[in-house]
Design a protein around this motif. Sequence first.
Motif, PDB file in Angstrom:
ATOM      1  N   GLY A   1       8.673  88.596  43.650  1.00 27.39           N
ATOM      2  CA  GLY A   1       9.252  89.094  44.911  1.00 27.39           C
ATOM      3  C   GLY A   1       8.162  89.043  45.901  1.00 27.39           C
ATOM      4  N   TYR A   2       7.020  89.616  45.655  1.00 30.04           N
ATOM      5  CA  TYR A   2       5.784  89.560  46.545  1.00 30.04           C
ATOM      6  C   TYR A   2       5.498  88.065  47.169  1.00 30.04           C
ATOM      7  CZ  TYR A   2       5.041  94.198  44.500  1.00 30.04           C
ATOM      8  OH  TYR A   2       5.031  95.342  44.105  1.00 30.04           O
ATOM      9  N   GLU A   3       5.355  86.997  45.923  1.00 30.43           N
ATOM     10  CA  GLU A   3       5.090  85.820  46.550  1.00 30.43           C
ATOM     11  C   GLU A   3       6.172  85.317  47.471  1.00 30.43           C
ATOM     12  OE1 GLU A   3       3.218  83.619  43.035  1.00 30.43           O
ATOM     13  OE2 GLU A   3       4.553  85.074  42.299  1.00 30.43           O
ATOM     14  N   THR A   4       7.732  85.553  46.920  1.00 27.04           N
ATOM     15  CA  THR A   4       8.733  84.992  47.662  1.00 27.04           C
ATOM     16  C   THR A   4       8.419  85.325  49.139  1.00 27.04           C
ATOM     17  OG1 THR A   4       9.860  84.954  45.527  1.00 27.04           O
ATOM     18  CG2 THR A   4      11.054  84.689  47.628  1.00 27.04           C
ATOM     19  N   ILE A   5       8.398  86.972  49.267  1.00 28.56           N
ATOM     20  CA  ILE A   5       8.410  87.491  50.721  1.00 28.56           C
ATOM     21  C   ILE A   5       7.355  86.831  51.437  1.00 28.56           C
ATOM     22  CG2 ILE A   5       8.004  89.583  51.993  1.00 28.56           C
ATOM     23  CD1 ILE A   5       9.017  91.128  49.576  1.00 28.56           C
ATOM     24  N   ALA A   6       5.850  86.542  50.908  1.00 31.91           N
ATOM     25  CA  ALA A   6       5.132  85.851  51.622  1.00 31.91           C
ATOM     26  C   ALA A   6       5.317  84.482  52.177  1.00 31.91           C
ATOM     27  CB  ALA A   6       3.804  85.806  50.770  1.00 31.91           C
ATOM     28  N   SER A   7       6.239  83.544  51.345  1.00 31.08           N
ATOM     29  CA  SER A   7       6.635  82.554  51.675  1.00 31.08           C
ATOM     30  C   SER A   7       7.726  82.498  52.718  1.00 31.08           C
ATOM     31  CB  SER A   7       6.994  81.680  50.377  1.00 31.08           C
ATOM     32  OG  SER A   7       6.159  81.514  49.331  1.00 31.08           O
ATOM     33  N   ILE A   8       8.729  83.189  52.490  1.00 29.58           N
ATOM     34  CA  ILE A   8       9.430  83.545  53.472  1.00 29.58           C
ATOM     35  C   ILE A   8       8.923  83.872  54.975  1.00 29.58           C
ATOM     36  CG2 ILE A   8      11.435  84.868  54.385  1.00 29.58           C
ATOM     37  CD1 ILE A   8      12.178  85.398  51.455  1.00 29.58           C
ATOM     38  N   ARG A   9       7.961  84.402  55.078  1.00 28.58           N
ATOM     39  CA  ARG A   9       7.446  84.962  56.190  1.00 28.58           C
ATOM     40  C   ARG A   9       6.595  83.707  56.891  1.00 28.58           C
ATOM     41  NH1 ARG A   9      10.764  88.396  57.326  1.00 28.58           N
ATOM     42  NH2 ARG A   9      10.398  90.579  56.462  1.00 28.58           N
ATOM     43  N   LYS A  10       6.412  82.488  56.151  1.00 24.25           N
ATOM     44  CA  LYS A  10       5.752  81.547  56.603  1.00 24.25           C
ATOM     45  C   LYS A  10       6.882  80.433  57.108  1.00 24.25           C
ATOM     46  CE  LYS A  10       1.804  81.789  53.492  1.00 24.25           C
ATOM     47  NZ  LYS A  10       1.103  81.511  52.433  1.00 24.25           N
ATOM     48  N   MET A  11       8.245  80.853  56.864  1.00 16.69           N
ATOM     49  CA  MET A  11       9.134  79.838  57.333  1.00 16.69           C
ATOM     50  C   MET A  11       9.545  80.246  58.658  1.00 16.69           C
ATOM     51  SD  MET A  11      11.360  80.014  53.792  1.00 16.69           S
ATOM     52  CE  MET A  11      12.596  78.646  54.234  1.00 16.69           C
TER      53      MET A  11
ATOM     54  N   SER B   1      12.188  80.587  44.386  1.00 17.67           N
ATOM     55  CA  SER B   1      12.475  79.080  44.694  1.00 17.67           C
ATOM     56  C   SER B   1      13.812  78.739  44.976  1.00 17.67           C
ATOM     57  CB  SER B   1      11.840  78.220  43.744  1.00 17.67           C
ATOM     58  OG  SER B   1      12.612  78.262  42.387  1.00 17.67           O
ATOM     59  N   GLU B   2      14.822  79.218  44.512  1.00 20.87           N
ATOM     60  CA  GLU B   2      16.067  79.183  44.936  1.00 20.87           C
ATOM     61  C   GLU B   2      16.464  79.952  46.297  1.00 20.87           C
ATOM     62  OE1 GLU B   2      20.704  79.895  43.291  1.00 20.87           O
ATOM     63  OE2 GLU B   2      18.939  80.444  41.855  1.00 20.87           O
ATOM     64  N   ALA B   3      16.013  81.205  46.335  1.00 22.53           N
ATOM     65  CA  ALA B   3      16.154  81.736  47.582  1.00 22.53           C
ATOM     66  C   ALA B   3      15.142  80.919  48.558  1.00 22.53           C
ATOM     67  CB  ALA B   3      15.327  83.251  47.614  1.00 22.53           C
ATOM     68  N   LEU B   4      14.145  80.241  48.681  1.00 18.56           N
ATOM     69  CA  LEU B   4      13.626  79.756  49.643  1.00 18.56           C
ATOM     70  C   LEU B   4      14.371  78.495  49.936  1.00 18.56           C
ATOM     71  CD1 LEU B   4      10.014  79.786  48.497  1.00 18.56           C
ATOM     72  CD2 LEU B   4      10.768  81.216  50.273  1.00 18.56           C
ATOM     73  N   GLU B   5      14.989  77.873  49.063  1.00 16.11           N
ATOM     74  CA  GLU B   5      15.972  76.461  49.140  1.00 16.11           C
ATOM     75  C   GLU B   5      17.060  76.938  50.148  1.00 16.11           C
ATOM     76  OE1 GLU B   5      16.966  72.839  49.100  1.00 16.11           O
ATOM     77  OE2 GLU B   5      15.315  73.521  48.449  1.00 16.11           O
ATOM     78  N   LEU B   6      17.629  77.968  49.773  1.00 15.72           N
ATOM     79  CA  LEU B   6      18.916  78.597  50.465  1.00 15.72           C
ATOM     80  C   LEU B   6      18.691  78.867  51.879  1.00 15.72           C
ATOM     81  CD1 LEU B   6      20.594  81.010  47.973  1.00 15.72           C
ATOM     82  CD2 LEU B   6      21.568  79.001  49.192  1.00 15.72           C
TER      83      LEU B   6
ATOM     84  N   HIS C   1      18.514  76.100  54.510  1.00 11.59           N
ATOM     85  CA  HIS C   1      19.519  75.427  54.866  1.00 11.59           C
ATOM     86  C   HIS C   1      20.869  76.274  55.259  1.00 11.59           C
ATOM     87  CE1 HIS C   1      18.021  71.816  52.999  1.00 11.59           C
ATOM     88  NE2 HIS C   1      17.824  72.538  51.837  1.00 11.59           N
ATOM     89  N   ASP C   2      20.874  77.625  55.005  1.00 13.09           N
ATOM     90  CA  ASP C   2      21.729  78.464  55.393  1.00 13.09           C
ATOM     91  C   ASP C   2      21.258  79.274  56.388  1.00 13.09           C
ATOM     92  OD1 ASP C   2      23.916  80.148  55.531  1.00 13.09           O
ATOM     93  OD2 ASP C   2      24.460  80.172  53.336  1.00 13.09           O
ATOM     94  N   HIS C   3      21.875  79.344  57.624  1.00 11.91           N
ATOM     95  CA  HIS C   3      21.322  79.870  58.630  1.00 11.91           C
ATOM     96  C   HIS C   3      22.245  81.108  59.015  1.00 11.91           C
ATOM     97  CE1 HIS C   3      18.291  77.043  59.037  1.00 11.91           C
ATOM     98  NE2 HIS C   3      19.313  75.972  59.340  1.00 11.91           N
ATOM     99  N   ARG C   4      23.292  81.428  58.084  1.00 11.38           N
ATOM    100  CA  ARG C   4      24.341  82.530  58.189  1.00 11.38           C
ATOM    101  C   ARG C   4      23.409  83.806  57.597  1.00 11.38           C
ATOM    102  NH1 ARG C   4      28.952  80.337  55.285  1.00 11.38           N
ATOM    103  NH2 ARG C   4      27.291  79.614  54.035  1.00 11.38           N
ATOM    104  N   ILE C   5      22.731  83.732  56.677  1.00  8.08           N
ATOM    105  CA  ILE C   5      21.841  84.970  56.291  1.00  8.08           C
ATOM    106  C   ILE C   5      21.083  85.950  57.229  1.00  8.08           C
ATOM    107  CG2 ILE C   5      20.063  85.530  54.480  1.00  8.08           C
ATOM    108  CD1 ILE C   5      20.485  82.714  53.062  1.00  8.08           C
TER     109      ILE C   5
END
Length: 126
Positions: A63-73, A37-42, A45-49
């Motif tokens: 990590g699997y859930e986090t990756i799936a969430s990132i792929r939806k952003m 959840s902290e990764a998703l928040e970062l 907001h942070d477009h330098r990643i």
Amino acid sequence: MEQKQVLIVDDDVRNIFALKAVLRSRNISCITAGSGSEALELLSHDHRIGIILMDIMMPDMDGYETIASIRKMPEARHLPIIAVTARAMVGDREKCIEAGADDYISKPIDVDELLAHLQQFLLKQQ
């Protein structure tokens, strides 16, 4: 041109400390998140990643859930993600790739292998 940062996502501070030390010694800028959840928040907001090192075995949101969430952003869906896991069992690499990771590396991390993977993705972004 500004160098993109590596986002390290891991719930174990010892892993974060070791990875940060290795990357900073190679002049690679990095930021960290202790949870999915902290990764998703970062990421929102942070477009330098420019790339994400994602631990798979984390409490709450793995990590699997986090990756799936990132792929939806929309702002982060195309970022390269390297799954990092101590579970180096048959099928784990495939499971990480199916979840949306671009690459996979097992713990304990081989520093030269990690740097080669990072270089491959960071060079594509220049």
